[in-house]
Design a protein around this motif. Structure first.
Motif, PDB file in Angstrom:
ATOM      1  N   PHE A 136      -1.521   9.799  -3.363  1.00 22.06           N
ATOM      2  CA  PHE A 136      -1.599   9.159  -2.053  1.00 22.06           C
ATOM      3  C   PHE A 136      -0.181   9.168  -1.498  1.00 22.06           C
ATOM      4  N   ASP A 137       0.048   9.916  -0.454  1.00 23.25           N
ATOM      5  CA  ASP A 137       1.401  10.044   0.091  1.00 23.25           C
ATOM      6  C   ASP A 137       1.406   9.691   1.575  1.00 23.25           C
ATOM      7  N   GLY A 138       2.164   8.644   1.923  1.00 24.20           N
ATOM      8  CA  GLY A 138       2.276   8.267   3.329  1.00 24.20           C
ATOM      9  C   GLY A 138       0.991   7.774   3.939  1.00 24.20           C
ATOM     10  N   VAL A 139       0.165   7.096   3.134  1.00 25.17           N
ATOM     11  CA  VAL A 139      -1.145   6.641   3.591  1.00 25.17           C
ATOM     12  C   VAL A 139      -1.084   5.167   3.984  1.00 25.17           C
ATOM     13  N   ARG A 140      -1.794   4.808   5.025  1.00 24.93           N
ATOM     14  CA  ARG A 140      -1.917   3.399   5.402  1.00 24.93           C
ATOM     15  C   ARG A 140      -3.130   2.822   4.671  1.00 24.93           C
ATOM     16  N   MET A 141      -2.879   1.902   3.729  1.00 24.28           N
ATOM     17  CA  MET A 141      -3.962   1.325   2.934  1.00 24.28           C
ATOM     18  C   MET A 141      -3.909  -0.202   2.995  1.00 24.28           C
ATOM     19  N   ARG A 142      -3.697  -0.728   4.177  1.00 24.29           N
ATOM     20  CA  ARG A 142      -3.622  -2.174   4.343  1.00 24.29           C
ATOM     21  C   ARG A 142      -4.943  -2.848   3.960  1.00 24.29           C
ATOM     22  N   GLU A 143      -4.838  -3.876   3.147  1.00 24.22           N
ATOM     23  CA  GLU A 143      -5.986  -4.675   2.701  1.00 24.22           C
ATOM     24  C   GLU A 143      -7.046  -3.825   2.015  1.00 24.22           C
ATOM     25  N   ALA A 144      -6.637  -2.726   1.400  1.00 27.91           N
ATOM     26  CA  ALA A 144      -7.575  -1.918   0.615  1.00 27.91           C
ATOM     27  C   ALA A 144      -7.934  -2.663  -0.663  1.00 27.91           C
ATOM     28  N   ASP A 145      -9.163  -2.481  -1.135  1.00 26.75           N
ATOM     29  CA  ASP A 145      -9.611  -3.121  -2.368  1.00 26.75           C
ATOM     30  C   ASP A 145      -9.435  -2.152  -3.528  1.00 26.75           C
ATOM     31  N   LEU A 146      -8.380  -2.375  -4.305  1.00 28.21           N
ATOM     32  CA  LEU A 146      -8.099  -1.555  -5.486  1.00 28.21           C
ATOM     33  C   LEU A 146      -8.210  -2.402  -6.751  1.00 28.21           C
ATOM     34  N   THR A 147      -9.044  -3.415  -6.693  1.00 23.60           N
ATOM     35  CA  THR A 147      -9.241  -4.290  -7.837  1.00 23.60           C
ATOM     36  C   THR A 147      -9.690  -3.490  -9.054  1.00 23.60           C
ATOM     37  N   ALA A 148      -8.963  -3.633 -10.158  1.00 22.07           N
ATOM     38  CA  ALA A 148      -9.302  -2.982 -11.426  1.00 22.07           C
ATOM     39  C   ALA A 148      -9.315  -1.452 -11.336  1.00 22.07           C
ATOM     40  N   ALA A 149      -8.697  -0.901 -10.303  1.00 21.82           N
ATOM     41  CA  ALA A 149      -8.639   0.560 -10.181  1.00 21.82           C
ATOM     42  C   ALA A 149      -7.697   1.140 -11.230  1.00 21.82           C
ATOM     43  N   ARG A 150      -8.004   2.343 -11.684  1.00 24.28           N
ATOM     44  CA  ARG A 150      -7.156   3.027 -12.658  1.00 24.28           C
ATOM     45  C   ARG A 150      -6.281   4.033 -11.913  1.00 24.28           C
ATOM     46  N   LEU A 151      -4.986   3.749 -11.910  1.00 25.02           N
ATOM     47  CA  LEU A 151      -4.038   4.596 -11.194  1.00 25.02           C
ATOM     48  C   LEU A 151      -2.908   5.066 -12.117  1.00 25.02           C
ATOM     49  N   GLU A 152      -3.203   5.148 -13.411  1.00 23.84           N
ATOM     50  CA  GLU A 152      -2.188   5.633 -14.337  1.00 23.84           C
ATOM     51  C   GLU A 152      -1.744   7.048 -13.966  1.00 23.84           C
ATOM     52  N   GLN A 153      -0.433   7.265 -13.988  1.00 20.57           N
ATOM     53  CA  GLN A 153       0.161   8.568 -13.690  1.00 20.57           C
ATOM     54  C   GLN A 153      -0.126   9.040 -12.258  1.00 20.57           C
ATOM     55  N   ALA A 154      -0.619   8.156 -11.412  1.00 18.91           N
ATOM     56  CA  ALA A 154      -0.881   8.528 -10.021  1.00 18.91           C
ATOM     57  C   ALA A 154       0.421   8.527  -9.231  1.00 18.91           C
ATOM     58  N   SER A 155       0.420   9.210  -8.113  1.00 23.00           N
ATOM     59  CA  SER A 155       1.561   9.205  -7.200  1.00 23.00           C
ATOM     60  C   SER A 155       1.131   8.475  -5.933  1.00 23.00           C
ATOM     61  N   VAL A 156       1.667   7.274  -5.768  1.00 20.52           N
ATOM     62  CA  VAL A 156       1.333   6.454  -4.592  1.00 20.52           C
ATOM     63  C   VAL A 156       2.656   6.182  -3.887  1.00 20.52           C
ATOM     64  N   THR A 157       3.093   7.136  -3.098  1.00 25.02           N
ATOM     65  CA  THR A 157       4.432   7.081  -2.508  1.00 25.02           C
ATOM     66  C   THR A 157       4.370   6.885  -0.992  1.00 25.02           C
ATOM     67  N   GLY A 158       5.321   6.103  -0.481  1.00 26.47           N
ATOM     68  CA  GLY A 158       5.406   5.886   0.961  1.00 26.47           C
ATOM     69  C   GLY A 158       4.136   5.332   1.562  1.00 26.47           C
ATOM     70  N   THR A 159       3.399   4.559   0.771  1.00 27.73           N
ATOM     71  CA  THR A 159       2.083   4.072   1.191  1.00 27.73           C
ATOM     72  C   THR A 159       2.123   2.582   1.524  1.00 27.73           C
ATOM     73  N   ASP A 160       1.460   2.210   2.606  1.00 26.23           N
ATOM     74  CA  ASP A 160       1.421   0.825   3.056  1.00 26.23           C
ATOM     75  C   ASP A 160       0.290   0.100   2.327  1.00 26.23           C
ATOM     76  N   LEU A 161       0.652  -0.684   1.310  1.00 24.96           N
ATOM     77  CA  LEU A 161      -0.324  -1.441   0.535  1.00 24.96           C
ATOM     78  C   LEU A 161      -0.277  -2.929   0.873  1.00 24.96           C
ATOM     79  N   SER A 162       0.244  -3.259   2.033  1.00 26.87           N
ATOM     80  CA  SER A 162       0.337  -4.670   2.415  1.00 26.87           C
ATOM     81  C   SER A 162      -1.061  -5.293   2.470  1.00 26.87           C
ATOM     82  N   GLY A 163      -1.195  -6.435   1.822  1.00 23.37           N
ATOM     83  CA  GLY A 163      -2.478  -7.137   1.804  1.00 23.37           C
ATOM     84  C   GLY A 163      -3.506  -6.521   0.877  1.00 23.37           C
ATOM     85  N   ALA A 164      -3.134  -5.469   0.146  1.00 24.21           N
ATOM     86  CA  ALA A 164      -4.090  -4.792  -0.735  1.00 24.21           C
ATOM     87  C   ALA A 164      -4.470  -5.687  -1.911  1.00 24.21           C
TER      88      ALA A 164
END
Length: 213
Positions: A136-164
């Motif tokens: 996920f690069d440069g993505v707007r993910m405000r208030e996204a529901d990532l509860t219990a998500a598996r993101l091991e070794q993922a690339s989540v760069t420059g992403t707006d996770l405010s309120g997530a």
């Protein structure tokens, strides 16, 4: 106060896919390699449809349901999938560039070599999703529901996770540089080996009640 509906991949899910409009159902069709650019679908249901290597630019899907759809090796640019439900879909080597997924929900879907660049994924539901090594690069993910998500070794760069919602998520070994981590509670997620910047480290330290000078 806003009450969020329960929407977790790990919760029991009805065997029947929701059908917004029974007169707008596309079932068992082979759309392999089709160009869907410019098409508009509202309240359609796609059942067991093959979208392998399909491409779309500027297509619009609003309040649609996708159940058992194969998005493998498909490419989507500037498309909108708003308020949609994706159930038991497969996303192998799938790429979304500058797409809009506001309000959409993913349940029991498979993500391998999954890549998202830019676009608006605010209020998206990905609870319990297996997104290991996803990008996920440069993505707007405000208030996204990532509860219990598996993101091991993922690339989540420059992403707006405010309120997530990140409670219980696994971020071990993930690259989080440049992302907004203001909603991250380090006591409720797995962060071992994750890569962050000094500025992000200060944000996390502050959330723990530490004074950063």
């Amino acid at each position: 106060m806003t009450i969020r509906p329960a929407r977790a991949n790990i919760d029991p899910v009805s065997a029947e896919a929701p059908v917004p409009d029974t007169e707008r159902v596309i079932r068992d069709e082979d759309w392999y390699g089709q160009d869907l650019s410019g098409r508009t679908y509202t309240r359609y249901t796609f059942l067991d449809t093959d979208w392998t290597e399909a491409v779309s630019e500027g297509a619009v899907f609003d309040e649609c349901t996708f159940s058992g759809v194969r998005f493998n090796a498909s490419r989507h640019t500037g498309a909108a999938f708003t308020n949609c439900t994706f159930r038991r879909c497969t996303f192998f080597d799938t790429r979304f560039t500058e797409c809009k997924f506001v309000g959409s929900l993913f349940q029991q879907s498979a993500f391998t070599l999954f890549e998202v660049t830019g676009g608006d994924w605010s209020f998206v539901g990905l609870p319990g999703a297996d997104l290991r090594k996803a990008t996920f690069d440069g993505v707007r993910m405000r208030e996204a529901d990532l509860t219990a998500a598996r993101l091991e070794q993922a690339s989540v760069t420059g992403t707006d996770l405010s309120g997530a919602m990140l409670h219980g998520s696994r971020l071990a070994g993930a690259d989080l540089r440049g992302s907004d981590l203001s909603s991250l509670d380090p006591l409720t997620v797995e962060l071992a080996g994750a890569t962050i910047s000094l500025q992000q480290a200060a944000v996390i330290a502050t959330s723990l009640g530490l004074n950063v000078e």
